[in-house]
Scaffold this motif. Sequence first.
Motif, PDB file in Angstrom:
ATOM      1  N   TYR A  74       0.805  -1.228   0.000  1.00  0.00           N
ATOM      2  CA  TYR A  74       0.000   0.000   0.000  1.00  0.00           C
ATOM      3  C   TYR A  74       0.835   1.274   0.000  1.00  0.00           C
ATOM      4  O   TYR A  74       0.293   2.357  -0.219  1.00  0.00           O
ATOM      5  CB  TYR A  74      -0.940   0.016   1.213  1.00  0.00           C
ATOM      6  CG  TYR A  74      -0.230  -0.053   2.550  1.00  0.00           C
ATOM      7  CD1 TYR A  74       0.158   1.105   3.215  1.00  0.00           C
ATOM      8  CD2 TYR A  74       0.069  -1.281   3.144  1.00  0.00           C
ATOM      9  CE1 TYR A  74       0.819   1.042   4.441  1.00  0.00           C
ATOM     10  CE2 TYR A  74       0.724  -1.356   4.351  1.00  0.00           C
ATOM     11  CZ  TYR A  74       1.097  -0.204   4.999  1.00  0.00           C
ATOM     12  OH  TYR A  74       1.764  -0.263   6.200  1.00  0.00           O
ATOM     13  N   GLY A  75       2.167   1.162   0.195  1.00  0.00           N
ATOM     14  CA  GLY A  75       3.017   2.336   0.285  1.00  0.00           C
ATOM     15  C   GLY A  75       3.607   2.769  -1.040  1.00  0.00           C
ATOM     16  O   GLY A  75       2.910   3.260  -1.927  1.00  0.00           O
ATOM     17  N   PHE A  76       4.890   2.584  -1.207  1.00  0.00           N
ATOM     18  CA  PHE A  76       5.618   3.089  -2.366  1.00  0.00           C
ATOM     19  C   PHE A  76       5.050   2.576  -3.685  1.00  0.00           C
ATOM     20  O   PHE A  76       4.799   3.360  -4.621  1.00  0.00           O
ATOM     21  CB  PHE A  76       7.099   2.704  -2.232  1.00  0.00           C
ATOM     22  CG  PHE A  76       7.965   3.159  -3.372  1.00  0.00           C
ATOM     23  CD1 PHE A  76       8.427   4.456  -3.442  1.00  0.00           C
ATOM     24  CD2 PHE A  76       8.317   2.271  -4.386  1.00  0.00           C
ATOM     25  CE1 PHE A  76       9.231   4.875  -4.495  1.00  0.00           C
ATOM     26  CE2 PHE A  76       9.116   2.674  -5.444  1.00  0.00           C
ATOM     27  CZ  PHE A  76       9.578   3.980  -5.495  1.00  0.00           C
ATOM     28  N   VAL A  77       4.837   1.254  -3.802  1.00  0.00           N
ATOM     29  CA  VAL A  77       4.437   0.682  -5.095  1.00  0.00           C
ATOM     30  C   VAL A  77       3.024   1.114  -5.472  1.00  0.00           C
ATOM     31  O   VAL A  77       2.741   1.361  -6.650  1.00  0.00           O
ATOM     32  CB  VAL A  77       4.595  -0.847  -5.097  1.00  0.00           C
ATOM     33  CG1 VAL A  77       4.110  -1.441  -6.419  1.00  0.00           C
ATOM     34  CG2 VAL A  77       6.063  -1.233  -4.873  1.00  0.00           C
ATOM     35  N   ASP A  78       2.117   1.228  -4.516  1.00  0.00           N
ATOM     36  CA  ASP A  78       0.790   1.729  -4.855  1.00  0.00           C
ATOM     37  C   ASP A  78       0.822   3.219  -5.195  1.00  0.00           C
ATOM     38  O   ASP A  78      -0.014   3.696  -5.969  1.00  0.00           O
ATOM     39  CB  ASP A  78      -0.192   1.479  -3.712  1.00  0.00           C
ATOM     40  CG  ASP A  78      -1.190   0.373  -4.046  1.00  0.00           C
ATOM     41  OD1 ASP A  78      -0.991  -0.317  -5.064  1.00  0.00           O
ATOM     42  OD2 ASP A  78      -2.170   0.199  -3.295  1.00  0.00           O
ATOM     43  N   ASN A  79       1.773   3.950  -4.647  1.00  0.00           N
ATOM     44  CA  ASN A  79       1.894   5.367  -5.002  1.00  0.00           C
ATOM     45  C   ASN A  79       2.410   5.545  -6.426  1.00  0.00           C
ATOM     46  O   ASN A  79       1.912   6.384  -7.169  1.00  0.00           O
ATOM     47  CB  ASN A  79       2.791   6.094  -4.005  1.00  0.00           C
ATOM     48  CG  ASN A  79       2.003   6.673  -2.842  1.00  0.00           C
ATOM     49  OD1 ASN A  79       1.386   7.727  -2.946  1.00  0.00           O
ATOM     50  ND2 ASN A  79       2.005   5.959  -1.722  1.00  0.00           N
ATOM     51  N   ILE A  80       3.388   4.756  -6.837  1.00  0.00           N
ATOM     52  CA  ILE A  80       3.840   4.861  -8.228  1.00  0.00           C
ATOM     53  C   ILE A  80       2.818   4.229  -9.176  1.00  0.00           C
ATOM     54  O   ILE A  80       2.853   4.479 -10.388  1.00  0.00           O
ATOM     55  CB  ILE A  80       5.253   4.265  -8.438  1.00  0.00           C
ATOM     56  CG1 ILE A  80       5.297   2.779  -8.127  1.00  0.00           C
ATOM     57  CG2 ILE A  80       6.275   5.028  -7.595  1.00  0.00           C
ATOM     58  CD1 ILE A  80       6.662   2.140  -8.377  1.00  0.00           C
ATOM     59  N   GLY A  81       1.904   3.446  -8.619  1.00  0.00           N
ATOM     60  CA  GLY A  81       0.778   2.945  -9.393  1.00  0.00           C
ATOM     61  C   GLY A  81      -0.362   3.939  -9.468  1.00  0.00           C
ATOM     62  O   GLY A  81      -1.413   3.629 -10.032  1.00  0.00           O
ATOM     63  N   GLN A  82      -0.144   5.127  -8.886  1.00  0.00           N
ATOM     64  CA  GLN A  82      -1.101   6.242  -8.954  1.00  0.00           C
ATOM     65  C   GLN A  82      -2.458   5.876  -8.363  1.00  0.00           C
ATOM     66  O   GLN A  82      -3.497   6.252  -8.876  1.00  0.00           O
ATOM     67  CB  GLN A  82      -1.250   6.727 -10.401  1.00  0.00           C
ATOM     68  CG  GLN A  82       0.054   7.043 -11.099  1.00  0.00           C
ATOM     69  CD  GLN A  82       0.894   8.085 -10.343  1.00  0.00           C
ATOM     70  OE1 GLN A  82       0.388   9.107  -9.909  1.00  0.00           O
ATOM     71  NE2 GLN A  82       2.193   7.816 -10.204  1.00  0.00           N
ATOM     72  N   GLN A  83      -2.429   5.197  -7.240  1.00  0.00           N
ATOM     73  CA  GLN A  83      -3.656   4.815  -6.564  1.00  0.00           C
ATOM     74  C   GLN A  83      -4.230   5.928  -5.681  1.00  0.00           C
ATOM     75  O   GLN A  83      -5.392   5.862  -5.282  1.00  0.00           O
ATOM     76  CB  GLN A  83      -3.412   3.576  -5.688  1.00  0.00           C
ATOM     77  CG  GLN A  83      -3.080   2.307  -6.456  1.00  0.00           C
ATOM     78  CD  GLN A  83      -4.276   1.778  -7.225  1.00  0.00           C
ATOM     79  OE1 GLN A  83      -4.551   2.204  -8.344  1.00  0.00           O
ATOM     80  NE2 GLN A  83      -5.004   0.862  -6.623  1.00  0.00           N
ATOM     81  N   TYR A  84      -3.392   6.925  -5.365  1.00  0.00           N
ATOM     82  CA  TYR A  84      -3.795   7.902  -4.374  1.00  0.00           C
ATOM     83  C   TYR A  84      -3.787   9.325  -4.926  1.00  0.00           C
ATOM     84  O   TYR A  84      -3.140   9.619  -5.937  1.00  0.00           O
ATOM     85  CB  TYR A  84      -2.866   7.833  -3.151  1.00  0.00           C
ATOM     86  CG  TYR A  84      -2.759   6.446  -2.565  1.00  0.00           C
ATOM     87  CD1 TYR A  84      -3.871   5.847  -1.954  1.00  0.00           C
ATOM     88  CD2 TYR A  84      -1.568   5.723  -2.614  1.00  0.00           C
ATOM     89  CE1 TYR A  84      -3.782   4.573  -1.415  1.00  0.00           C
ATOM     90  CE2 TYR A  84      -1.476   4.450  -2.073  1.00  0.00           C
ATOM     91  CZ  TYR A  84      -2.584   3.877  -1.482  1.00  0.00           C
ATOM     92  OH  TYR A  84      -2.494   2.612  -0.954  1.00  0.00           O
ATOM     93  N   GLU A  85      -4.485  10.199  -4.197  1.00  0.00           N
ATOM     94  CA  GLU A  85      -4.450  11.614  -4.526  1.00  0.00           C
ATOM     95  C   GLU A  85      -3.027  12.138  -4.401  1.00  0.00           C
ATOM     96  O   GLU A  85      -2.229  11.641  -3.606  1.00  0.00           O
ATOM     97  CB  GLU A  85      -5.375  12.406  -3.584  1.00  0.00           C
ATOM     98  CG  GLU A  85      -6.860  12.164  -3.812  1.00  0.00           C
ATOM     99  CD  GLU A  85      -7.370  12.823  -5.081  1.00  0.00           C
ATOM    100  OE1 GLU A  85      -6.600  13.550  -5.749  1.00  0.00           O
ATOM    101  OE2 GLU A  85      -8.543  12.590  -5.419  1.00  0.00           O
ATOM    102  N   ARG A  86      -2.725  13.167  -5.155  1.00  0.00           N
ATOM    103  CA  ARG A  86      -1.365  13.680  -5.202  1.00  0.00           C
ATOM    104  C   ARG A  86      -1.013  14.425  -3.923  1.00  0.00           C
ATOM    105  O   ARG A  86      -1.824  15.147  -3.354  1.00  0.00           O
ATOM    106  CB  ARG A  86      -1.192  14.617  -6.399  1.00  0.00           C
ATOM    107  CG  ARG A  86      -1.570  13.971  -7.717  1.00  0.00           C
ATOM    108  CD  ARG A  86      -0.981  14.725  -8.883  1.00  0.00           C
ATOM    109  NE  ARG A  86       0.476  14.683  -8.843  1.00  0.00           N
ATOM    110  CZ  ARG A  86       1.196  13.597  -9.133  1.00  0.00           C
ATOM    111  NH1 ARG A  86       0.600  12.482  -9.477  1.00  0.00           N
ATOM    112  NH2 ARG A  86       2.500  13.631  -9.074  1.00  0.00           N
ATOM    113  N   PHE A  87       0.217  14.232  -3.479  1.00  0.00           N
ATOM    114  CA  PHE A  87       0.741  15.024  -2.367  1.00  0.00           C
ATOM    115  C   PHE A  87       1.230  16.361  -2.907  1.00  0.00           C
ATOM    116  O   PHE A  87       1.787  16.427  -4.007  1.00  0.00           O
ATOM    117  CB  PHE A  87       1.887  14.284  -1.678  1.00  0.00           C
ATOM    118  CG  PHE A  87       1.451  13.029  -0.968  1.00  0.00           C
ATOM    119  CD1 PHE A  87       0.759  13.114   0.232  1.00  0.00           C
ATOM    120  CD2 PHE A  87       1.715  11.779  -1.498  1.00  0.00           C
ATOM    121  CE1 PHE A  87       0.342  11.965   0.891  1.00  0.00           C
ATOM    122  CE2 PHE A  87       1.309  10.628  -0.850  1.00  0.00           C
ATOM    123  CZ  PHE A  87       0.616  10.718   0.352  1.00  0.00           C
TER     124      PHE A  87
END
Length: 489
Positions: A74-87
């Motif tokens: 749920y951390g780094f790999v899901d973030n580069i998978g663009q699962q979350y709103e942008r920081f």
Amino acid sequence: MTKYIINQIRKINLVTLAAGVLSLSSCSDWLDVTPSNETEAEKLFSTERGFQEALSGAYTLMTDPALYGREMTYGFVDNIGQQYERFIAPSSAYFYAQNFNYEEGASIGLCDGIWNKQFNVIANVNDLLAFVDVDPLVFASALDHDLIKGEALALRAFLHFDLLRLYVPYDINGSATEKVMPYVDVLSKNTAVSLTFSEVTGKILDDLKAAAKLLEKDPIRTGEAHPDLYFKNRRFHLNYYAVKALMARVYLYTGQKTEALACAKEVIAAQQTRGLFPFVTEENATNADRNRRDRTFSTEHIFALDIRDLQTYTTGYTWKVDQINGLQLRGGYMDWVGPVTPVEWIFEGYDDYRAQFVERESGMENISSKFWQSDPKKEFTDKMPMLRISEMYYIAAECGQSAAYLNVVRRARNIETDLDENLTGEPLQAEILKEYNKEFIGEGQVFYYHKRRGDVSFNNGFPAKYQLPMPEQEINFGGRPRPKEGNDE
């Protein structure tokens, strides 16, 4: 494997291992058990219990927050998978990662940590494999030997495959001649040579084929109980069906769809004919007591990690979230509606069981509650799915060009509207992607899907970059490739 990593591992002292009968469900109590010298290794591997403890230790290392306890799920790999709103501020650990900027800020440490710790686990596995065939009399039976060796081979393949998917350019044809990464199958102080994409995937499949052969009499396959409690809870082990599921994943990634379909259908058959990996029940998915909901659909796990500290690892991210690192699921935009919420965007307005796990937490909206550790009976907690039955249906749908497989999962998720079973090609693929986005929130699989499909951009405004940089010492001293400037591979 570099000398640097080997030397670091060899500095670790052999921990005192508790005696007694263990099931793998308590594996989070175990530490890195790689011995610091040959004498200690011989002592550890002089009993079957020593092999069991070493294997449990390897699984436990995988639960580290730098690996599957956070960053590779749920951390780094899901973030580069663009699962979350942008920081919006670089104070977040994932600000640069979301922009595919892997060599700035916290991204550097995250990329280095995944590579180094993953090879740390591989070193532990190789230490076990170096001794597993030395003395067959160490084991209570030939079956015990085969189960332990089969799991270890499968684990080595699993670990290398995820490194390949993160750090190596995708080569669907397996024709590239560039040496991209090592496949470390011995514990040695010598630097392992780099191999081509096809050579690495070949070794991965060789290990998996050997593992499947050794695990043919796995209790989960035969239905026969094993007298040793260590071999219970087979879903916390890389069991026979987990090996077949992983083979399906690898075959699909390498473009071998006929083989992928055969492996996926074998696992599906185990569900349909033997009742293994049953779909979550409505009662467990929607329990009126929110604390008693099976949020990861644990009965469907083919292989999962038992992460006793998962609530601690998720704190600040998806539990007791803070403004710096809180992971809010991404919404979308529909031409005829305008901006829509994540529930509307991802779950398309269906009364989908999965949609209820998008919740408000600590004043922040659209937080995934999949890993909230709230079950007072501890029946559904601490589980991180690594391979699940739904993925086998998605692979079968793609390789067999049949939406019927998708409909099975959709019905199990309370979606009563079936897809047209005549869907093929890109319309079918679009539906498969929708299912990946619904199913794998927090599990790190969406990034790999986009990489395999070669998607240039997926609603983030930045061209996707699919190759993470290896640690600097690996590039400088191991002769590994450095990602080219602007490389979107």
